[in-house]
Design an enzyme around this catalytic site. Structure first.
Site, mmCIF file in Angstrom:
data_model
loop_
_atom_site.group_PDB
_atom_site.id
_atom_site.type_symbol
_atom_site.label_atom_id
_atom_site.label_comp_id
_atom_site.label_asym_id
_atom_site.label_seq_id
_atom_site.Cartn_x
_atom_site.Cartn_y
_atom_site.Cartn_z
ATOM 1 C CE LYS A 1 -4.563 0.164 0.489
ATOM 2 N NZ LYS A 1 -5.392 -0.642 -0.423
ATOM 3 C CB THR B 1 -2.779 -3.474 -0.776
ATOM 4 O OG1 THR B 1 -4.051 -3.092 -1.279
ATOM 5 C CG2 THR B 1 -2.003 -4.225 -1.845
ATOM 6 C CG ASP B 2 -8.402 -3.048 3.148
ATOM 7 O OD1 ASP B 2 -8.492 -1.820 2.986
ATOM 8 O OD2 ASP B 2 -9.045 -3.674 4.002
ATOM 9 C CG PHE C 1 28.491 28.844 -12.996
ATOM 10 C CD1 PHE C 1 29.119 27.697 -12.517
ATOM 11 C CD2 PHE C 1 27.992 28.833 -14.301
ATOM 12 C CE1 PHE C 1 29.242 26.562 -13.313
ATOM 13 C CE2 PHE C 1 28.113 27.704 -15.106
ATOM 14 C CZ PHE C 1 28.744 26.569 -14.605
ATOM 15 N NE ARG D 1 25.556 30.948 -9.649
ATOM 16 C CZ ARG D 1 25.513 29.768 -10.229
ATOM 17 N NH1 ARG D 1 25.057 29.650 -11.472
ATOM 18 N NH2 ARG D 1 25.950 28.686 -9.606
ATOM 19 C CB VAL E 1 24.885 23.903 -8.095
ATOM 20 C CG1 VAL E 1 24.017 22.915 -7.346
ATOM 21 C CG2 VAL E 1 24.116 25.194 -8.380
ATOM 22 C CD GLN E 2 28.044 21.596 -11.217
ATOM 23 O OE1 GLN E 2 27.751 22.709 -10.753
ATOM 24 N NE2 GLN E 2 27.876 21.291 -12.492
ATOM 25 C CG ASN F 1 21.417 26.626 -10.714
ATOM 26 O OD1 ASN F 1 21.045 27.447 -9.877
ATOM 27 N ND2 ASN F 1 22.421 26.860 -11.537
ATOM 28 C CG HIS G 1 18.388 28.861 -13.951
ATOM 29 N ND1 HIS G 1 19.684 28.678 -13.536
ATOM 30 C CD2 HIS G 1 18.076 27.777 -14.699
ATOM 31 C CE1 HIS G 1 20.153 27.548 -14.029
ATOM 32 N NE2 HIS G 1 19.192 26.964 -14.728
HETATM 33 O O1 LIG Z 1 26.401 26.105 -10.552
HETATM 34 C C1 LIG Z 1 26.170 25.906 -11.760
HETATM 35 N N1 LIG Z 1 26.545 24.737 -12.316
HETATM 36 C C2 LIG Z 1 26.320 24.460 -13.636
HETATM 37 O O2 LIG Z 1 26.687 23.356 -14.129
HETATM 38 C C3 LIG Z 1 25.681 25.452 -14.412
HETATM 39 N N2 LIG Z 1 25.306 25.516 -15.720
HETATM 40 C C4 LIG Z 1 24.695 26.711 -15.884
HETATM 41 O O3 LIG Z 1 24.189 27.102 -16.986
HETATM 42 N N3 LIG Z 1 24.692 27.426 -14.744
HETATM 43 C C5 LIG Z 1 25.291 26.648 -13.798
HETATM 44 N N4 LIG Z 1 25.545 26.855 -12.481
#
Ligand SMILES: O=c1[nH]c(=O)c2[nH]c(=O)[nH]c2[nH]1
Length: 343
Positions: free
Chosen positions: A15, A60-61, A174, A191, A273-274, A300, A302
Protein backbone atom coordinates in the site's frame (compact mmCIF):
# COMPACT_ATOMS: atom_id res chain seq x y z
CA UNK A 1 9.07 -12.20 -33.11
CA UNK A 2 10.23 -14.32 -30.18
CA UNK A 3 8.16 -17.13 -28.69
CA UNK A 4 9.58 -16.47 -25.23
CA UNK A 5 6.50 -15.76 -23.09
CA UNK A 6 8.70 -14.06 -20.49
CA UNK A 7 9.00 -14.86 -16.83
CA UNK A 8 8.37 -13.04 -13.56
CA UNK A 9 11.72 -11.44 -12.80
CA UNK A 10 10.65 -9.31 -9.85
CA UNK A 11 7.48 -8.84 -7.84
CA UNK A 12 6.70 -6.40 -5.06
CA UNK A 13 3.42 -4.97 -3.85
CA UNK A 14 1.78 -3.21 -0.94
CA UNK A 15 0.00 0.00 0.00
CA UNK A 16 1.20 3.47 -0.91
CA UNK A 17 0.14 6.87 0.40
CA UNK A 18 -1.23 5.61 3.70
CA UNK A 19 -1.87 8.95 5.39
CA UNK A 20 -1.78 9.08 9.15
CA UNK A 21 -1.80 11.75 11.82
CA UNK A 22 -0.90 10.43 15.27
CA UNK A 23 -1.58 12.41 18.43
CA UNK A 24 0.41 11.31 21.47
CA UNK A 25 -1.42 12.66 24.49
CA UNK A 26 0.75 13.36 27.49
CA UNK A 27 -1.96 14.98 29.58
CA UNK A 28 -2.49 18.46 28.19
CA UNK A 29 0.81 18.29 26.27
CA UNK A 30 0.30 16.74 22.86
CA UNK A 31 2.89 15.57 20.37
CA UNK A 32 1.89 14.98 16.77
CA UNK A 33 3.36 13.41 13.66
CA UNK A 34 1.89 13.30 10.19
CA UNK A 35 3.19 10.62 7.86
CA UNK A 36 2.63 9.35 4.36
CA UNK A 37 3.58 5.70 4.52
CA UNK A 38 4.36 3.29 1.71
CA UNK A 39 4.67 -0.35 2.76
CA UNK A 40 5.67 -2.88 0.11
CA UNK A 41 6.63 -6.53 0.44
CA UNK A 42 8.45 -9.21 -1.47
CA UNK A 43 8.55 -12.96 -0.90
CA UNK A 44 6.90 -16.11 -2.04
CA UNK A 45 4.18 -14.30 -3.91
CA UNK A 46 5.01 -15.25 -7.48
CA UNK A 47 1.96 -17.50 -7.95
CA UNK A 48 -0.35 -14.57 -7.37
CA UNK A 49 1.03 -13.14 -10.60
CA UNK A 50 1.71 -16.31 -12.58
CA UNK A 51 -1.13 -18.61 -11.45
CA UNK A 52 -3.75 -16.10 -10.30
CA UNK A 53 -3.41 -17.75 -6.87
CA UNK A 54 -4.38 -15.20 -4.21
CA UNK A 55 -3.75 -17.54 -1.28
CA UNK A 56 -0.32 -15.93 -0.87
CA UNK A 57 -1.63 -12.38 -0.97
CA UNK A 58 -1.86 -10.37 2.21
CA UNK A 59 -4.31 -7.82 0.89
CA UNK A 60 -2.93 -4.32 0.50
CA UNK A 61 -5.97 -3.36 2.56
CA UNK A 62 -4.59 -5.48 5.42
CA UNK A 63 -1.18 -3.86 5.02
CA UNK A 64 -2.94 -0.51 5.39
CA UNK A 65 -4.73 -1.81 8.50
CA UNK A 66 -1.44 -2.98 10.03
CA UNK A 67 0.04 0.46 9.39
CA UNK A 68 -2.80 2.07 11.36
CA UNK A 69 -2.66 -0.65 14.02
CA UNK A 70 1.01 0.12 14.63
CA UNK A 71 0.37 3.86 14.42
CA UNK A 72 -1.85 3.30 17.46
CA UNK A 73 0.22 0.71 19.34
CA UNK A 74 3.88 1.20 18.42
CA UNK A 75 6.02 2.99 21.02
CA UNK A 76 8.12 4.12 18.03
CA UNK A 77 5.51 6.18 16.21
CA UNK A 78 7.17 9.55 16.87
CA UNK A 79 10.41 8.35 15.22
CA UNK A 80 10.12 7.71 11.47
CA UNK A 81 13.14 5.37 11.28
CA UNK A 82 12.08 3.34 14.30
CA UNK A 83 8.48 3.18 13.15
CA UNK A 84 9.52 2.04 9.67
CA UNK A 85 11.79 -0.64 11.17
CA UNK A 86 8.96 -1.73 13.40
CA UNK A 87 6.41 -1.92 10.58
CA UNK A 88 8.77 -3.77 8.26
CA UNK A 89 9.84 -6.26 10.93
CA UNK A 90 6.25 -6.76 11.98
CA UNK A 91 5.10 -7.67 8.46
CA UNK A 92 7.89 -10.22 8.03
CA UNK A 93 7.39 -11.73 11.48
CA UNK A 94 3.65 -12.04 11.01
CA UNK A 95 3.73 -13.55 7.51
CA UNK A 96 6.47 -16.13 7.15
CA UNK A 97 6.25 -16.27 3.34
CA UNK A 98 7.10 -12.56 3.07
CA UNK A 99 10.86 -12.10 3.07
CA UNK A 100 11.51 -8.41 2.51
CA UNK A 101 9.67 -5.27 3.44
CA UNK A 102 10.24 -1.84 1.94
CA UNK A 103 8.87 0.92 4.09
CA UNK A 104 8.95 4.59 3.18
CA UNK A 105 7.80 7.16 5.67
CA UNK A 106 7.47 10.77 4.56
CA UNK A 107 6.98 13.15 7.45
CA UNK A 108 5.25 16.50 7.04
CA UNK A 109 6.27 19.42 9.20
CA UNK A 110 4.18 20.56 12.15
CA UNK A 111 5.72 23.05 14.59
CA UNK A 112 4.20 24.40 17.75
CA UNK A 113 2.49 27.78 17.61
CA UNK A 114 4.26 30.31 19.83
CA UNK A 115 1.90 32.18 22.16
CA UNK A 116 2.57 34.90 24.76
CA UNK A 117 4.14 33.51 27.92
CA UNK A 118 4.10 34.77 31.46
CA UNK A 119 6.64 37.60 31.02
CA UNK A 120 5.95 40.66 28.87
CA UNK A 121 8.28 39.63 26.04
CA UNK A 122 8.31 35.87 26.50
CA UNK A 123 6.65 33.42 24.20
CA UNK A 124 5.87 29.84 24.99
CA UNK A 125 5.08 26.82 22.86
CA UNK A 126 1.44 25.94 22.71
CA UNK A 127 0.66 22.44 24.01
CA UNK A 128 -1.71 21.40 21.23
CA UNK A 129 -1.64 23.95 18.38
CA UNK A 130 0.67 23.55 15.43
CA UNK A 131 1.47 25.19 12.11
CA UNK A 132 3.15 24.03 8.91
CA UNK A 133 6.54 25.74 9.23
CA UNK A 134 7.98 24.52 5.93
CA UNK A 135 7.22 22.43 2.89
CA UNK A 136 10.27 20.23 3.26
CA UNK A 137 9.64 16.63 4.14
CA UNK A 138 11.62 14.17 6.20
CA UNK A 139 11.98 10.89 4.38
CA UNK A 140 13.04 7.51 5.64
CA UNK A 141 13.42 4.45 3.49
CA UNK A 142 13.84 1.15 5.28
CA UNK A 143 14.49 -2.19 3.64
CA UNK A 144 14.04 -5.05 6.09
CA UNK A 145 15.52 -8.29 4.78
CA UNK A 146 14.55 -11.58 6.43
CA UNK A 147 15.71 -13.83 3.58
CA UNK A 148 18.23 -15.44 5.99
CA UNK A 149 15.51 -16.14 8.54
CA UNK A 150 13.72 -14.20 11.25
CA UNK A 151 16.73 -14.57 13.55
CA UNK A 152 19.03 -12.91 11.01
CA UNK A 153 17.18 -9.88 9.84
CA UNK A 154 19.24 -7.09 8.34
CA UNK A 155 17.90 -3.61 7.65
CA UNK A 156 19.16 -0.93 5.31
CA UNK A 157 18.07 2.52 6.31
CA UNK A 158 18.35 5.59 4.10
CA UNK A 159 16.87 8.84 5.31
CA UNK A 160 16.69 12.28 3.85
CA UNK A 161 14.99 15.57 3.20
CA UNK A 162 13.08 16.71 0.14
CA UNK A 163 11.77 20.08 -1.03
CA UNK A 164 13.87 22.20 1.32
CA UNK A 165 13.67 25.47 -0.57
CA UNK A 166 16.57 27.88 -0.05
CA UNK A 167 17.87 31.02 -1.71
CA UNK A 168 20.92 33.23 -1.20
CA UNK A 169 21.16 36.65 -2.80
CA UNK A 170 24.95 36.78 -2.99
CA UNK A 171 27.93 34.56 -2.17
CA UNK A 172 27.50 32.57 -5.37
CA UNK A 173 29.45 32.75 -8.61
CA UNK A 174 29.73 30.68 -11.77
CA UNK A 175 32.48 31.27 -14.31
CA UNK A 176 35.28 29.39 -16.03
CA UNK A 177 32.90 26.95 -17.71
CA UNK A 178 33.31 25.69 -21.26
CA UNK A 179 32.83 28.49 -23.78
CA UNK A 180 32.27 27.58 -27.39
CA UNK A 181 29.85 28.16 -30.25
CA UNK A 182 26.93 27.03 -28.04
CA UNK A 183 27.64 29.33 -25.11
CA UNK A 184 25.35 32.24 -24.36
CA UNK A 185 25.61 32.21 -20.55
CA UNK A 186 27.45 35.23 -19.21
CA UNK A 187 30.01 34.42 -16.49
CA UNK A 188 28.77 35.61 -13.08
CA UNK A 189 30.88 36.68 -10.12
CA UNK A 190 27.76 37.39 -8.10
CA UNK A 191 24.41 35.71 -8.65
CA UNK A 192 21.34 34.41 -6.91
CA UNK A 193 21.59 30.75 -5.87
CA UNK A 194 18.36 28.96 -5.14
CA UNK A 195 17.59 25.28 -4.90
CA UNK A 196 15.13 22.80 -3.47
CA UNK A 197 17.36 20.44 -1.54
CA UNK A 198 16.82 16.75 -1.99
CA UNK A 199 19.24 14.88 0.29
CA UNK A 200 19.65 11.23 1.27
CA UNK A 201 21.97 9.73 3.85
CA UNK A 202 22.52 6.00 3.92
CA UNK A 203 23.38 4.32 7.21
CA UNK A 204 25.52 1.20 7.50
CA UNK A 205 23.22 -1.85 7.44
CA UNK A 206 22.08 -2.94 10.88
CA UNK A 207 21.17 -6.36 12.18
CA UNK A 208 17.65 -6.43 13.54
CA UNK A 209 17.93 -8.74 16.49
CA UNK A 210 15.27 -10.51 18.53
CA UNK A 211 12.33 -10.36 16.18
CA UNK A 212 8.97 -11.34 17.57
CA UNK A 213 9.29 -14.28 19.96
CA UNK A 214 8.13 -17.54 18.35
CA UNK A 215 5.33 -17.74 20.92
CA UNK A 216 3.59 -14.73 19.45
CA UNK A 217 4.17 -15.37 15.76
CA UNK A 218 0.83 -16.37 14.27
CA UNK A 219 -1.09 -15.66 17.47
CA UNK A 220 -2.87 -12.42 16.79
CA UNK A 221 -3.90 -11.76 20.38
CA UNK A 222 -0.49 -12.53 21.88
CA UNK A 223 1.11 -10.47 19.16
CA UNK A 224 -1.10 -7.47 19.85
CA UNK A 225 -0.34 -7.67 23.56
CA UNK A 226 3.36 -8.08 22.94
CA UNK A 227 3.50 -5.17 20.55
CA UNK A 228 1.50 -2.98 22.84
CA UNK A 229 3.13 -3.76 26.15
CA UNK A 230 6.52 -5.35 25.89
CA UNK A 231 8.09 -3.93 22.79
CA UNK A 232 11.37 -2.29 23.68
CA UNK A 233 14.14 -0.78 21.65
CA UNK A 234 16.05 -4.02 22.05
CA UNK A 235 13.22 -5.73 20.24
CA UNK A 236 14.22 -4.07 17.05
CA UNK A 237 17.92 -3.60 17.49
CA UNK A 238 20.66 -4.91 19.74
CA UNK A 239 22.13 -2.45 22.19
CA UNK A 240 25.15 -1.67 20.02
CA UNK A 241 22.93 -0.89 17.06
CA UNK A 242 20.71 1.47 18.98
CA UNK A 243 23.26 4.07 20.00
CA UNK A 244 23.95 7.63 18.94
CA UNK A 245 24.29 8.15 15.23
CA UNK A 246 22.59 4.92 14.18
CA UNK A 247 19.21 4.76 12.45
CA UNK A 248 17.72 4.42 15.93
CA UNK A 249 18.94 7.98 16.43
CA UNK A 250 17.44 9.05 13.09
CA UNK A 251 15.62 12.09 14.44
CA UNK A 252 18.89 13.60 15.67
CA UNK A 253 20.78 12.67 12.52
CA UNK A 254 18.09 14.31 10.40
CA UNK A 255 18.32 17.50 12.45
CA UNK A 256 22.11 17.43 12.12
CA UNK A 257 22.03 16.85 8.36
CA UNK A 258 19.43 19.55 7.80
CA UNK A 259 21.44 22.03 9.87
CA UNK A 260 24.71 21.09 8.12
CA UNK A 261 23.08 21.47 4.70
CA UNK A 262 21.63 24.88 5.54
CA UNK A 263 24.86 26.14 7.11
CA UNK A 264 27.02 25.09 4.17
CA UNK A 265 24.52 26.61 1.78
CA UNK A 266 24.58 29.91 3.68
CA UNK A 267 28.29 30.21 4.39
CA UNK A 268 29.97 28.65 1.36
CA UNK A 269 31.40 31.14 -1.08
CA UNK A 270 29.90 29.08 -3.87
CA UNK A 271 31.88 28.50 -7.06
CA UNK A 272 29.07 26.36 -8.45
CA UNK A 273 26.18 24.21 -7.31
CA UNK A 274 28.49 21.23 -7.82
CA UNK A 275 31.19 22.55 -5.48
CA UNK A 276 28.70 23.53 -2.76
CA UNK A 277 26.95 20.16 -3.01
CA UNK A 278 30.24 18.35 -2.44
CA UNK A 279 30.92 20.37 0.70
CA UNK A 280 27.44 19.61 2.02
CA UNK A 281 28.02 15.89 1.61
CA UNK A 282 31.45 16.01 3.21
CA UNK A 283 30.08 17.92 6.16
CA UNK A 284 27.33 15.37 6.80
CA UNK A 285 29.83 12.48 6.56
CA UNK A 286 32.14 14.28 9.00
CA UNK A 287 29.38 14.74 11.55
CA UNK A 288 27.52 11.43 11.21
CA UNK A 289 29.89 8.48 11.60
CA UNK A 290 27.26 5.80 10.92
CA UNK A 291 26.34 7.38 7.60
CA UNK A 292 28.16 5.71 4.71
CA UNK A 293 26.95 7.70 1.78
CA UNK A 294 25.25 11.03 1.18
CA UNK A 295 23.45 11.95 -2.04
CA UNK A 296 22.08 15.30 -3.09
CA UNK A 297 19.89 16.36 -5.94
CA UNK A 298 19.99 20.13 -6.30
CA UNK A 299 17.93 21.85 -8.97
CA UNK A 300 19.50 25.16 -9.92
CA UNK A 301 16.44 27.38 -9.78
CA UNK A 302 17.40 30.21 -12.04
CA UNK A 303 16.74 33.86 -11.22
CA UNK A 304 17.53 36.00 -14.22
CA UNK A 305 18.49 39.68 -13.80
CA UNK A 306 16.00 41.76 -15.75
CA UNK A 307 17.49 43.95 -18.50
CA UNK A 308 16.44 47.53 -17.70
CA UNK A 309 18.80 49.30 -20.07
CA UNK A 310 15.77 50.44 -22.09
CA UNK A 311 14.96 52.67 -19.07
CA UNK A 312 18.54 53.82 -18.73
CA UNK A 313 19.01 51.64 -15.59
CA UNK A 314 21.89 49.26 -14.89
CA UNK A 315 20.39 46.12 -13.33
CA UNK A 316 23.30 43.78 -14.05
CA UNK A 317 26.47 45.61 -13.12
CA UNK A 318 29.81 43.91 -13.11
CA UNK A 319 29.34 40.13 -13.26
CA UNK A 320 25.89 40.38 -11.69
CA UNK A 321 26.87 42.34 -8.58
CA UNK A 322 24.55 45.24 -9.44
CA UNK A 323 21.42 43.21 -10.07
CA UNK A 324 18.42 43.98 -7.91
CA UNK A 325 15.43 42.89 -9.98
CA UNK A 326 15.23 39.27 -11.06
CA UNK A 327 12.79 37.15 -12.98
CA UNK A 328 12.32 33.76 -11.30
CA UNK A 329 12.30 31.05 -13.98
CA UNK A 330 9.89 28.20 -13.25
CA UNK A 331 11.57 26.08 -15.91
CA UNK A 332 13.93 24.89 -17.06
CA UNK A 333 16.26 24.42 -14.11
CA UNK A 334 19.71 22.91 -13.90
CA UNK A 335 19.84 19.65 -11.98
CA UNK A 336 23.05 18.89 -10.16
CA UNK A 337 23.40 15.60 -8.31
CA UNK A 338 26.13 13.52 -6.72
CA UNK A 339 26.83 10.91 -4.09
CA UNK A 340 29.64 11.37 -1.59
CA UNK A 341 30.74 8.13 0.07
CA UNK A 342 33.28 6.99 2.60
CA UNK A 343 36.37 5.37 1.10
O1 LIG B 1 26.40 26.10 -10.55
C1 LIG B 1 26.17 25.91 -11.76
N1 LIG B 1 26.54 24.74 -12.32
C2 LIG B 1 26.32 24.46 -13.64
O2 LIG B 1 26.69 23.36 -14.13
C3 LIG B 1 25.68 25.45 -14.41
N2 LIG B 1 25.31 25.52 -15.72
C4 LIG B 1 24.70 26.71 -15.88
O3 LIG B 1 24.19 27.10 -16.99
N3 LIG B 1 24.69 27.43 -14.74
C5 LIG B 1 25.29 26.65 -13.80
N4 LIG B 1 25.55 26.85 -12.48
Amino acid sequence: MSNDPGFLERARYGKDKVRVLRVVREGAWHQIVEYNVCALVEGEIDVSYTEADNSVVVATDSIKNITYFLAKTSPHILHPERFALHLGTFLLARYAHLRKAFITVEQLRWARVAVPGSGATETTEHPHSFWRDGDDKRITNVEVDATKGLGNIVAKVTSGISDLLVLKSTGSAFHGFVTDEYTTLVPATDRVFSTAVDARWEFSPIPVLNPLPASVVGDKQALATFVKETLSREFVLGAQESGAGTPWDGVNIAALARKATLEVFATDDSASVQATLYKMGQRVLAEAPHVQRVSYGLPNKHYVPVDLRWAGLDNVGDGGAGAEVFMPLAAPSGLISATIARR
